[in-house]
Design an enzyme around this catalytic site. Structure first.
Site, PDB file in Angstrom:
ATOM      1  N   LYS A  42      96.337  93.836  59.905  1.00  8.90           N
ATOM      2  CA  LYS A  42      95.854  95.185  58.695  1.00  8.90           C
ATOM      3  C   LYS A  42      94.066  95.480  58.800  1.00  8.90           C
ATOM      4  O   LYS A  42      93.813  95.950  57.067  1.00  8.90           O
ATOM      5  CB  LYS A  42      96.389  94.674  57.379  1.00  8.90           C
ATOM      6  CG  LYS A  42      98.485  94.657  57.438  1.00  8.90           C
ATOM      7  CD  LYS A  42      98.736  95.621  58.212  1.00  8.90           C
ATOM      8  CE  LYS A  42      98.457  97.464  58.707  1.00  8.90           C
ATOM      9  NZ  LYS A  42      98.858  97.827  59.321  1.00  8.90           N
ATOM     10  N   GLY A  44      91.811  96.619  60.581  1.00  3.67           N
ATOM     11  CA  GLY A  44      91.650  97.619  61.386  1.00  3.67           C
ATOM     12  C   GLY A  44      91.622  97.427  63.464  1.00  3.67           C
ATOM     13  O   GLY A  44      90.065  98.078  63.383  1.00  3.67           O
ATOM     14  N   THR A  45      92.726  96.427  63.443  1.00  4.73           N
ATOM     15  CA  THR A  45      92.777  96.292  64.925  1.00  4.73           C
ATOM     16  C   THR A  45      92.986  97.443  65.348  1.00  4.73           C
ATOM     17  O   THR A  45      91.970  97.702  66.355  1.00  4.73           O
ATOM     18  CB  THR A  45      94.215  95.541  65.416  1.00  4.73           C
ATOM     19  OG1 THR A  45      94.008  94.397  63.859  1.00  4.73           O
ATOM     20  CG2 THR A  45      94.127  94.768  65.878  1.00  4.73           C
ATOM     21  N   LYS A 100      94.115  92.681  72.755  1.00  4.95           N
ATOM     22  CA  LYS A 100      94.270  92.699  70.986  1.00  4.95           C
ATOM     23  C   LYS A 100      94.836  91.175  70.645  1.00  4.95           C
ATOM     24  O   LYS A 100      96.021  91.050  72.082  1.00  4.95           O
ATOM     25  CB  LYS A 100      95.032  93.451  71.251  1.00  4.95           C
ATOM     26  CG  LYS A 100      95.911  93.535  69.318  1.00  4.95           C
ATOM     27  CD  LYS A 100      96.749  94.634  68.827  1.00  4.95           C
ATOM     28  CE  LYS A 100      97.399  94.446  67.652  1.00  4.95           C
ATOM     29  NZ  LYS A 100      98.369  95.502  67.320  1.00  4.95           N
ATOM     30  N   HIS A 102      96.222  88.677  67.134  1.00  3.29           N
ATOM     31  CA  HIS A 102      95.840  88.230  66.040  1.00  3.29           C
ATOM     32  C   HIS A 102      96.093  86.946  66.127  1.00  3.29           C
ATOM     33  O   HIS A 102      96.023  86.250  65.012  1.00  3.29           O
ATOM     34  CB  HIS A 102      96.920  88.864  65.383  1.00  3.29           C
ATOM     35  CG  HIS A 102      97.039  90.061  64.903  1.00  3.29           C
ATOM     36  ND1 HIS A 102      95.887  91.271  65.261  1.00  3.29           N
ATOM     37  CD2 HIS A 102      97.854  91.560  64.755  1.00  3.29           C
ATOM     38  CE1 HIS A 102      96.446  92.377  64.468  1.00  3.29           C
ATOM     39  NE2 HIS A 102      98.230  92.135  64.743  1.00  3.29           N
ATOM     40  N   SER A 132      97.327  96.398  52.323  1.00  7.93           N
ATOM     41  CA  SER A 132      97.733  97.274  53.629  1.00  7.93           C
ATOM     42  C   SER A 132      99.117  96.251  54.480  1.00  7.93           C
ATOM     43  O   SER A 132     100.191  96.707  54.587  1.00  7.93           O
ATOM     44  CB  SER A 132      96.618  97.383  54.577  1.00  7.93           C
ATOM     45  OG  SER A 132      97.034  98.097  55.701  1.00  7.93           O
ATOM     46  N   TYR A 187      84.647  95.352  58.087  1.00  6.47           N
ATOM     47  CA  TYR A 187      85.677  97.146  58.052  1.00  6.47           C
ATOM     48  C   TYR A 187      84.299  97.815  57.053  1.00  6.47           C
ATOM     49  O   TYR A 187      85.079  98.734  57.430  1.00  6.47           O
ATOM     50  CB  TYR A 187      87.337  96.552  57.961  1.00  6.47           C
ATOM     51  CG  TYR A 187      88.249  97.767  56.963  1.00  6.47           C
ATOM     52  CD1 TYR A 187      88.841  98.366  58.009  1.00  6.47           C
ATOM     53  CD2 TYR A 187      87.567  98.404  55.665  1.00  6.47           C
ATOM     54  CE1 TYR A 187      89.593  99.794  57.836  1.00  6.47           C
ATOM     55  CE2 TYR A 187      88.225  99.544  55.621  1.00  6.47           C
ATOM     56  CZ  TYR A 187      88.971 100.389  56.428  1.00  6.47           C
ATOM     57  OH  TYR A 187      90.635 100.950  55.884  1.00  6.47           O
ATOM     58  N   ARG A 251      97.478 105.149  56.644  1.00  5.06           N
ATOM     59  CA  ARG A 251      97.730 104.663  54.846  1.00  5.06           C
ATOM     60  C   ARG A 251      96.405 105.744  53.903  1.00  5.06           C
ATOM     61  O   ARG A 251      97.040 106.567  53.984  1.00  5.06           O
ATOM     62  CB  ARG A 251      98.512 103.961  54.993  1.00  5.06           C
ATOM     63  CG  ARG A 251      99.812 103.740  53.593  1.00  5.06           C
ATOM     64  CD  ARG A 251      99.459 102.303  53.109  1.00  5.06           C
ATOM     65  NE  ARG A 251      97.915 101.331  52.986  1.00  5.06           N
ATOM     66  CZ  ARG A 251      97.447 101.579  51.683  1.00  5.06           C
ATOM     67  NH1 ARG A 251      97.929 101.625  50.543  1.00  5.06           N
ATOM     68  NH2 ARG A 251      96.487 100.475  51.545  1.00  5.06           N
TER      69      ARG A 251
HETATM   70  P1  A3P Z   1      95.473 100.717  55.120  1.00  5.61           P
HETATM   71  O1  A3P Z   1      96.980 100.750  54.950  1.00  5.61           O
HETATM   72  O2  A3P Z   1      94.362 100.469  54.051  1.00  5.61           O
HETATM   73  O3  A3P Z   1      94.922 102.258  54.966  1.00  5.61           O
HETATM   74  P2  A3P Z   1      95.281  98.160  62.100  1.00  5.61           P
HETATM   75  O4  A3P Z   1      95.175  98.629  62.968  1.00  5.61           O
HETATM   76  O5  A3P Z   1      95.038  95.867  61.408  1.00  5.61           O
HETATM   77  O6  A3P Z   1      96.757  97.411  61.660  1.00  5.61           O
HETATM   78  O7  A3P Z   1      95.129  97.798  60.164  1.00  5.61           O
HETATM   79  C1  A3P Z   1      95.942  99.017  59.516  1.00  5.61           C
HETATM   80  C2  A3P Z   1      94.368  99.904  58.471  1.00  5.61           C
HETATM   81  O8  A3P Z   1      93.422 100.561  58.964  1.00  5.61           O
HETATM   82  C3  A3P Z   1      95.102 100.529  58.134  1.00  5.61           C
HETATM   83  O9  A3P Z   1      94.127 100.484  56.354  1.00  5.61           O
HETATM   84  C4  A3P Z   1      94.522 102.072  58.387  1.00  5.61           C
HETATM   85  O10 A3P Z   1      94.764 102.908  57.689  1.00  5.61           O
HETATM   86  C5  A3P Z   1      93.308 101.804  58.348  1.00  5.61           C
HETATM   87  N1  A3P Z   1      92.489 102.757  59.314  1.00  5.61           N
HETATM   88  C6  A3P Z   1      93.576 102.683  60.933  1.00  5.61           C
HETATM   89  N2  A3P Z   1      92.068 103.948  61.119  1.00  5.61           N
HETATM   90  C7  A3P Z   1      91.155 103.926  60.601  1.00  5.61           C
HETATM   91  C8  A3P Z   1      89.912 104.317  60.303  1.00  5.61           C
HETATM   92  N3  A3P Z   1      90.094 104.963  62.182  1.00  5.61           N
HETATM   93  N4  A3P Z   1      88.839 104.394  59.168  1.00  5.61           N
HETATM   94  C9  A3P Z   1      89.438 104.173  58.426  1.00  5.61           C
HETATM   95  N5  A3P Z   1      90.784 103.294  58.252  1.00  5.61           N
HETATM   96  C10 A3P Z   1      91.949 102.936  59.628  1.00  5.61           C
END
Ligand code: A3P
Length: 289
Positions: A42, A44-45, A100, A102, A132, A187, A251
């Site tokens: 969560k 920003g992967t 990728k 984690h 998140s 992030y 989200r």
């Molecule tokens: P939120 O749940 O706070 O909205 P991961 O990819 O590591 O699973 O992380 C998911 C989180 O990154 C989610 O956070 C998602 O909304 C956010 N996210 C995905 N793409 C994004 C973007 N282009 N800019 C900002 N946040 C992003």
């Protein structure tokens, strides 16, 4: 429903399916031109994966394979029985590969270090990750039911969640960032100035790009664009595995949403524990921007 049990692997809680396949992950053969994207869940992967893949195809979405992000950037340790594992997917991927993971740094397969691979690590502040991750647990059927927020936060603070403690993860990678070729990014910095962070990535990957191409990548990887892009928003995953009807994968995509979820007392408890756990490091996070 909790289909996927979490079991400890060298003291870190992980999905049972991953642990059952661990030998294959441990023995993974990296290639020198692999680029690894590493994060605590969560952080920003998906965002970073799309940025780096866009760089790999010179900023031209048409040149990129019209495939989902989880096929373009295979998930090293992941495994669903009956489907190709992350390792198998990667073995079938032509170079240069994006990978990728984690995994906490102590569980990384040695081969990545032996081949001196480049790693881009993305860290996100602990409170936004907690929120998140909570919503992610509600969405993903293979993850344990998180219970109420209060209980999940408690588990998260203790590190009783998949991939273990956020603290161990971000600190572990931070401490080794100068021993290997690791670009450690945040992030919150990406939110603040995506172009500046993309330039850092280009420099690290020893690539040059015209200004307008960088602008195109910034646009293509903005939250709004990614939310509407079915190749990255996980909407192609069947509902039985990931139910996005109440909360979506894309989200909110902001820094500081934790303020809408932490109570004053939860925040005090969290801060006190945070201070203790972070006291030995010079790693600093912005909780909002
Ligand atoms: P939120 O749940 O706070 O909205 P991961 O990819 O590591 O699973 O992380 C998911 C989180 O990154 C989610 O956070 C998602 O909304 C956010 N996210 C995905 N793409 C994004 C973007 N282009 N800019 C900002 N946040 C992003």
């Amino acid at each position: 429903a909790s289909l996927q049990l979490l079991v400890p692997l060298h003291g870190v809680l992980m999905g049972k399916e991953i642990v059952d396949n661990w030998e294959r992950v441990e023995q993974f053969q990296a290639r020198p031109d692999d680029v690894l994207i590493s994060t605590y869940p969560k952080a920003g992967t998906t965002w970073m994966s799309e940025i780096v893949d866009m760089i790999f195809c010179d900023g031209d979405p048409e040149k990129c394979r019209r495939e989902t992000i989880y096929n373009r950037v295979p998930y090293l340790e992941f495994r669903i029985p009956g489907e190709p594992s992350g390792v198998e997917q990667l073995e079938a991927t032509p170079s240069p590969r994006l990978v990728k993971t984690h995994l906490p740094i102590k569980l990384m397969p040695d081969s990545f270090w032996g081949k001196n691979c480049k790693v881009i690590y993305v860290a996100r502040n602990a409170k936004d990750v907690a929120v998140s991750y909570f919503f992610f647990h509600k969405m993903v059927k293979a993850l344990p039911d998180p219970g109420p927020w209060d209980k999940f936060l408690d588990d998260y603070i203790k590190g009783d969640v998949g991939y273990g403690s956020w603290y161990d993860h971000v600190i572990g990678w931070w401490e080794k960032r100068n021993d290997y070729r690791i670009l450690y990014l945040f992030y919150e910095d990406m939110k603040e100035d995506p172009k500046r962070e993309i330039r850092k990535i280009l420099h690290f990957l020893e690539k040059e790009m015209r200004e307008e191409v960088i602008d195109k990548i910034v646009h293509h990887t903005s939250f709004q664009e990614m939310k509407n892009n079915d190749m990255v928003n996980y909407k192609t995953i069947p509902n039985e595995l990931m139910d996005q009807s109440t909360t979506s994968f894309m989200r909110k995509g902001i820094a500081g949403d934790w303020k809408n979820h932490f109570t004053v007392s939860q925040n005090e408890i969290f801060d006190e524990d945070y201070k203790k756990k972070m006291s030995g490091t010079n790693l600093h996070f912005r909780m909002e921007i």
